[in-house]
Motif scaffolding. Structure first.
Motif, PDB file in Angstrom:
ATOM      1  N   GLY A  23     -13.295 -23.130  22.538  1.00 27.23           N
ATOM      2  CA  GLY A  23     -14.396 -23.980  22.970  1.00 27.23           C
ATOM      3  C   GLY A  23     -15.129 -24.624  21.808  1.00 27.23           C
ATOM      4  O   GLY A  23     -14.814 -24.391  20.628  1.00 27.23           O
ATOM      5  N   GLN A  24     -16.133 -25.408  22.139  1.00 31.39           N
ATOM      6  CA  GLN A  24     -16.897 -26.107  21.115  1.00 31.39           C
ATOM      7  C   GLN A  24     -17.896 -25.192  20.426  1.00 31.39           C
ATOM      8  O   GLN A  24     -18.183 -25.359  19.244  1.00 31.39           O
ATOM      9  N   SER A  25     -18.411 -24.201  21.159  1.00 30.73           N
ATOM     10  CA  SER A  25     -19.369 -23.269  20.569  1.00 30.73           C
ATOM     11  C   SER A  25     -18.667 -22.334  19.598  1.00 30.73           C
ATOM     12  O   SER A  25     -17.456 -22.096  19.698  1.00 30.73           O
ATOM     13  N   LEU A  26     -19.430 -21.795  18.659  1.00 32.34           N
ATOM     14  CA  LEU A  26     -18.874 -20.898  17.655  1.00 32.34           C
ATOM     15  C   LEU A  26     -18.210 -19.693  18.310  1.00 32.34           C
ATOM     16  O   LEU A  26     -18.831 -18.964  19.078  1.00 32.34           O
ATOM     17  N   HIS A  27     -16.952 -19.496  18.015  1.00 31.73           N
ATOM     18  CA  HIS A  27     -16.186 -18.346  18.484  1.00 31.73           C
ATOM     19  C   HIS A  27     -16.144 -18.218  20.003  1.00 31.73           C
ATOM     20  O   HIS A  27     -16.049 -17.108  20.541  1.00 31.73           O
ATOM     21  N   GLN A  28     -16.219 -19.339  20.694  1.00 30.05           N
ATOM     22  CA  GLN A  28     -16.031 -19.334  22.146  1.00 30.05           C
ATOM     23  C   GLN A  28     -14.537 -19.401  22.419  1.00 30.05           C
ATOM     24  O   GLN A  28     -13.855 -20.308  21.961  1.00 30.05           O
ATOM     25  N   LEU A  29     -14.036 -18.425  23.172  1.00 32.24           N
ATOM     26  CA  LEU A  29     -12.591 -18.270  23.290  1.00 32.24           C
ATOM     27  C   LEU A  29     -12.214 -17.800  24.685  1.00 32.24           C
ATOM     28  O   LEU A  29     -12.815 -16.869  25.217  1.00 32.24           O
ATOM     29  N   VAL A  55     -14.050 -11.348  18.803  1.00 33.61           N
ATOM     30  CA  VAL A  55     -14.154 -12.253  17.650  1.00 33.61           C
ATOM     31  C   VAL A  55     -15.602 -12.496  17.231  1.00 33.61           C
ATOM     32  O   VAL A  55     -15.882 -13.405  16.466  1.00 33.61           O
ATOM     33  N   GLU A  56     -16.517 -11.682  17.707  1.00 36.59           N
ATOM     34  CA  GLU A  56     -17.914 -11.831  17.309  1.00 36.59           C
ATOM     35  C   GLU A  56     -18.077 -11.488  15.827  1.00 36.59           C
ATOM     36  O   GLU A  56     -17.242 -10.797  15.225  1.00 36.59           O
ATOM     37  N   LEU A  57     -19.163 -11.944  15.236  1.00 40.35           N
ATOM     38  CA  LEU A  57     -19.388 -11.741  13.806  1.00 40.35           C
ATOM     39  C   LEU A  57     -20.154 -10.456  13.502  1.00 40.35           C
ATOM     40  O   LEU A  57     -20.178 -10.024  12.344  1.00 40.35           O
ATOM     41  N   LYS A  58     -20.757  -9.850  14.523  1.00 45.01           N
ATOM     42  CA  LYS A  58     -21.470  -8.605  14.279  1.00 45.01           C
ATOM     43  C   LYS A  58     -20.509  -7.553  13.737  1.00 45.01           C
ATOM     44  O   LYS A  58     -19.448  -7.307  14.303  1.00 45.01           O
ATOM     45  N   GLY A  59     -20.870  -6.923  12.636  1.00 39.66           N
ATOM     46  CA  GLY A  59     -20.041  -5.886  12.049  1.00 39.66           C
ATOM     47  C   GLY A  59     -18.966  -6.402  11.115  1.00 39.66           C
ATOM     48  O   GLY A  59     -18.239  -5.602  10.510  1.00 39.66           O
ATOM     49  N   ARG A  60     -18.854  -7.731  10.979  1.00 39.53           N
ATOM     50  CA  ARG A  60     -17.827  -8.288  10.095  1.00 39.53           C
ATOM     51  C   ARG A  60     -18.212  -8.122   8.617  1.00 39.53           C
ATOM     52  O   ARG A  60     -19.373  -8.192   8.244  1.00 39.53           O
ATOM     53  N   LEU A  61     -17.203  -7.937   7.792  1.00 43.70           N
ATOM     54  CA  LEU A  61     -17.369  -7.992   6.344  1.00 43.70           C
ATOM     55  C   LEU A  61     -17.210  -9.458   5.946  1.00 43.70           C
ATOM     56  O   LEU A  61     -16.120 -10.024   6.066  1.00 43.70           O
ATOM     57  N   LEU A  62     -18.281 -10.082   5.470  1.00 40.94           N
ATOM     58  CA  LEU A  62     -18.282 -11.527   5.253  1.00 40.94           C
ATOM     59  C   LEU A  62     -18.496 -11.932   3.798  1.00 40.94           C
ATOM     60  O   LEU A  62     -18.333 -13.101   3.455  1.00 40.94           O
ATOM     61  N   GLU A  63     -18.862 -10.962   2.954  1.00 41.00           N
ATOM     62  CA  GLU A  63     -19.088 -11.263   1.536  1.00 41.00           C
ATOM     63  C   GLU A  63     -18.454 -10.163   0.691  1.00 41.00           C
ATOM     64  O   GLU A  63     -18.440  -8.998   1.097  1.00 41.00           O
ATOM     65  N   PRO A  64     -17.938 -10.502  -0.503  1.00 43.72           N
ATOM     66  CA  PRO A  64     -17.464  -9.443  -1.404  1.00 43.72           C
ATOM     67  C   PRO A  64     -18.605  -8.491  -1.752  1.00 43.72           C
ATOM     68  O   PRO A  64     -19.762  -8.910  -1.888  1.00 43.72           O
ATOM     69  N   THR A  65     -18.267  -7.228  -1.854  1.00 43.97           N
ATOM     70  CA  THR A  65     -19.251  -6.204  -2.210  1.00 43.97           C
ATOM     71  C   THR A  65     -18.738  -5.416  -3.406  1.00 43.97           C
ATOM     72  O   THR A  65     -17.601  -4.936  -3.394  1.00 43.97           O
TER      73      THR A  65
END
Length: 880
Positions: A23-29, A55-65
């Motif tokens: 879909g057009q919305s972020l991570h709409q699938l 596919v939600e972003l909650k809990g994702r690793l999004l930056e190097p640590t």
């Protein structure tokens, strides 16, 4: 404007095609099955159907640590490269290692393997595929001279008999199982035999179930080989023309029916029936999986099965052959590029000097490894012992999934340098990393995977990468460049890696190696993007791929003939004794996957089995003083866990079953891997995950409780806890060994953090009966409930969880809320049976009674339950 992209499911080795409407919305699938994909023809299991919720972003690793602090890619990559280079310079190449995953795409796998074995110069790259399919690899190599799966899924419809061995396909490979179910409905003469110590959901359509004693599969198939010989059911012409070693194999298989029955603990008449059927059917497919592979003698078990197919010439032909059901989505692709520590790439390995030199020439390297590295269990032992000082773990969670998992945890805790590439931030393994590298996850990654029938499919990106997440191949290449290998790792896209992989498969091949996809050596970017599912080999001789191997009776051994292997069965290394009298068997659940990092995000997948549990026979439960739905402590010489008791006569006396999925992120004492013994098969190095001696005892807390909350709680947990995500709520199962002074204060401390909101409480307490119950409303909407009991069972959760879908409760619902039961006349759906359509047991029972339903098909027409993946059909039948 939405668009539809064809991709591949990231779960089991069936390799189902998916049509993803983005879909057009972020991570709409919106997910549906790809009706054109030959692995599933549009059908999906509950896990695949729920991919859109993961596919939600909650809990994702999004930056190097880096050492717990956010860092840049440059900082993180420099540190990884410099640390690996420093350790190699000081201690040698074998002091570093990579541990990969069947979740990696083939292109990722290829680059990782090339770096470690081709340029660092160590064999120390292994993968979690070692835990599930390496016995198959070894058995194939011994029999065929190559790691070749002979058949294809089309054989299911063409078979006269299908044998499921150590495989609960109904739950672990649901789409393939539904294909078998459909084949049996069309052809009722099709025989289905299930060989498994447990009576699983796969027995639902079985004509015969053989509940053999744990570890005795080789005895059963040795007996079959002997029976085939004595009853003139051999294909002597095939044996003579296309095989070697038959006489020795037959001599080793000197066991008669009575002996088989005694060793395997089976009814002699049932064995006779199975042997007769095998002798009198020409088209037989033997589907085997972890029950065979995960054994201290798994390779021998694989070859005992293959021996019977070679003896009857039932291999390489339509409707017959031994068929390994692969556990992971790309375990096969990993094997193709050398993802196991004894392999190189393109089905070449360290056992051949010619292979080593050939791969070195192709890669143009002077530093190629010349001996195998550590396989998985040995690798983490080497980390524990300080021999391996740096490890890079990619897309897997070994602190949960490996045997003797507490030792693995301690090994990583004390390791000098631990790098983890993952798409999930908080796992049991990422907690021990010095550097975390954010990898793209399914829906963002782009490349290829290979399923159980050798079919290469595209896994396409549906979205751009989230945050600063990068493809695994890019991450590996960047580290390689910083280590001085810039020219050899200058990849700009996955298609470049795929071309190189294809060229290597055909390099100096001339038909001498089974894996050959050289037809793709010059594939264009456009053709790669549009690549259709194709079974290898794909070369000049097979430009459109090839469904079956060995039709011509020619194999990849030195002589060109298949090899019978003389099998002398041995029982598992560790046997029950007076201290550990039970056998632990482990496995998967219908709706969960591996360590739940993806599936636990989808609320509907958490409903069927919400808590770690242990299945045992009622007789054993009585022997150890265990009651249904209470808690039990399970111990082995290696570790312990706590699980909810489930009683079933589908479990043999003397053995218990525990699923593999729970982690310290979801349960305080649910890590099954901590129990499992680390014994491995001497040939395949695959761990013995199906046979660990254990003991069990009552775990008696002073109270038990559950909390349902609209929001995730940040609270101090008691001794035992489980946390799962539900539909518009979180569920916590709790138990403690000490009582708080005041239940009201305890409950409100756990549930209160609202500010500036109108809060109402509804409470009930019976101090003498040991009950406390409370509900919390925020702005007139149910926010949370807590139920506590010290002496009696707690009510079911299903009706209470349904209330979180409501914006406000009706007066009647609020009046009975703290009873835990719906008002008179209001339906309670009961425990969820069908995850695909969210249909509960009580809903099904009510429909059966009110509509006079007689079959699971009628239930499906009425409620839709069982009409998608079909995994719940056995439970629907039980309700009928």
């Amino acid at each position: 404007m939405s668009k539809t992209i064809q991709t591949t499911c990231p779960y089991c080795g069936v390799g189902c095609g998916i049509s993803a409407k983005v879909g057009q919305s972020l991570h709409q699938l919106e997910i549906s099955g790809d009706v054109t994909h030959p692995a599933n023809f549009g059908r999906l299991c509950s896990k695949g159907s729920a991919l859109g919720e993961t596919v939600e972003l909650k809990g994702r690793l999004l930056e190097p640590t880096v050492y717990g602090q956010h860092g840049s890619w440059t900082e993180a990559l420099d540190l990884v490269a410099n640390s690996f280079s420093r350790i190699i310079e000081k201690y040698g190449a074998d002091a570093v290692a990579i541990y990969g995953s069947g979740q990696l795409l083939t292109e990722d796998y290829y680059v990782a393997n090339k770096l470690m074995k081709g340029f660092i110069g160590s064999g120390n790259m292994d993968t979690n595929s070692r835990l599930c399919m390496s016995s198959s690899v070894a058995g194939h190599k011994r029999a065929f001279g190559s790691d070749t799966v002979p058949g294809c899924y089309d054989d299911f419809e063409q078979a006269e008999m299908i044998v499921l061995i150590g495989s609960n396909a109904a739950w672990c490979h649901p789409v393939s199982f539904q294909r078998i179910r459909a084949a049996k409905e069309v052809n009722p003469a099709l025989k289905l035999v299930v060989i498994d110590p447990r009576r699983t959901a796969s027995c639902d359509i079985a004509d015969l179930h053989l509940p053999l004693a744990s570890g005795t599969d080789a005895n059963l198939f040795n007996g079959l080989l002997q029976y085939l010989s004595k009853h003139q059911a051999l294909d002597l012409a095939y044996i003579d023309a296309h095989t070697e070693g038959f006489a020795d194999a037959l001599k080793a298989a000197a066991i008669d029916l009575e002996q088989v029955a005694a060793v395997c603990g089976l009814n002699k008449d049932d064995i006779q029936r199975f042997y007769d059927w095998f002798a009198n059917h020409k088209k037989i497919v033997s589907l085997y999986s972890q029950g065979i592979n995960q054994s201290s003698s798994g390779t021998d078990k694989v070859n005992a099965i293959i021996n019977c197919h070679l003896a009857t010439g039932s291999i390489g032909k339509p409707g017959c052959g031994p068929f390994s059901l692969t556990g992971q989505p790309n375990a096969m692709g990993g094997r193709e590029v050398g993802g196991l520590s004894h392999q190189l790439a393109a089905h070449m390995d360290f056992s051949s000097t010619d292979d080593i030199e050939r791969v070195a020439r192709f890669w143009n390297t002077q530093n190629i490894a010349r001996k195998p590295g550590y396989p998985a269990v040995d690798l983490f032992d080497a980390i524990y012992d300080g021999k391996v000082k740096a490890v890079w773990i990619m897309g897997t969670n070994p602190v949960v999934s490996l045997p003797n998992a507490n030792k693995v945890k301690l090994a990583l805790k004390n390791c000098e340098f631990v790098v983890v590439s993952d798409c999930i931030k908080d796992t049991d393994t990422t907690a021990l990393a010095h550097v975390l590298l954010p990898a793209q996850g399914w829906s963002e990654k782009d490349g290829t995977v290979t399923n159980s029938e050798r079919r290469i499919s595209r896994q396409r990106a549906l979205f751009d990468g989230s945050g600063n997440a990068k493809p695994d191949w890019w991450i590996i290449s960047q580290v390689a460049r910083r280590m001085g290998f810039e020219q050899e790792f200058s990849y700009q896209s996955p298609v470049e890696i795929f071309r190189e992989h294809a060229r290597l498969s055909g390099f100096e091949n001339n038909g001498t190696r089974d894996f050959d996809i050289s037809a793709f050596a010059d594939i264009t970017e456009q053709d790669y993007q549009g690549l259709q599912p194709t079974q290898w080999p794909v070369n000049q001789a097979n430009p459109q791929g090839r469904s079956r191997m060995f039709e011509d009776g020619k194999f990849f051994t030195v002589s060109g003939k298949a090899q019978f292997i003389a099998i002398t069965p041995c029982l598992p290394v560790h046997s029950p004794d007076q201290h550990y009298p039970l056998i632990l068997n482990t496995g998967r659940l219908r709706d969960q996957w591996h360590t739940m990092t993806r599936t636990a995000i989808a609320a509907k997948l958490n409903q069927h089995k919400a808590e770690p549990f242990v299945e045992l026979h009622p007789v054993d439960a009585e022997r150890y003083g265990l009651l249904a739905n209470t808690l039990a402590g399970i111990e082995s010489p290696w570790g312990s866990m706590i699980a909810r008791v489930q009683l079933t006569d589908s479990q043999q006396q003397g053995s218990i079953f525990v699923p593999m999925h729970w982690t310290e992120q979801y349960a305080s004492h649910g890590r099954m891997g901590a129990l499992v013994n680390p014994i491995v098969d001497p040939i395949s190095k695959q761990p013995e995950s199906k046979h660990t001696p254990v003991r069990i005892k009552v775990y008696q807390p002073v109270y038990q409780s559950f909390i349902l909350s609209r929001r995730e709680l940040n609270m101090t947990m008691p001794d035992y806890w489980v946390k799962i995500k539900g539909q518009q709520h979180y569920r916590y199962e709790l138990a403690g060994m000490s009582l708080p002074e005041n239940w009201q204060d305890w409950a409100k401390n756990k549930l209160c953090d609202s500010q500036g909101e109108t809060v109402q409480w509804q409470e009930y307490q019976d101090a003498a009966g040991g009950h406390y119950r409370a509900a919390r409303f925020v702005n007139n909407q149910l926010e949370s409930v807590i139920f506590i009991a010290t002496k009696t069972e707690l009510p079911e959760r299903s009706w209470l969880t349904s209330l979180f879908a409501k914006t406000a409760l009706e007066q009647g619902q609020r009046r009975v809320l703290l009873t835990g039961k719906p008002p008179v006349g209001v339906a309670d759906v009961g425990t969820i049976v069908c995850a695909c359509f969210n249909v509960g047991a009580k809903t099904i029972q009510t429909a059966i009674k009110s509509h006079g339903l007689k079959t699971h098909q009628q239930v499906g027409l009425c409620l839709k339950a069982g009409t998608n993946c079909g995994s719940c059909i056995p439970e629907i039948k039980a309700l009928l």
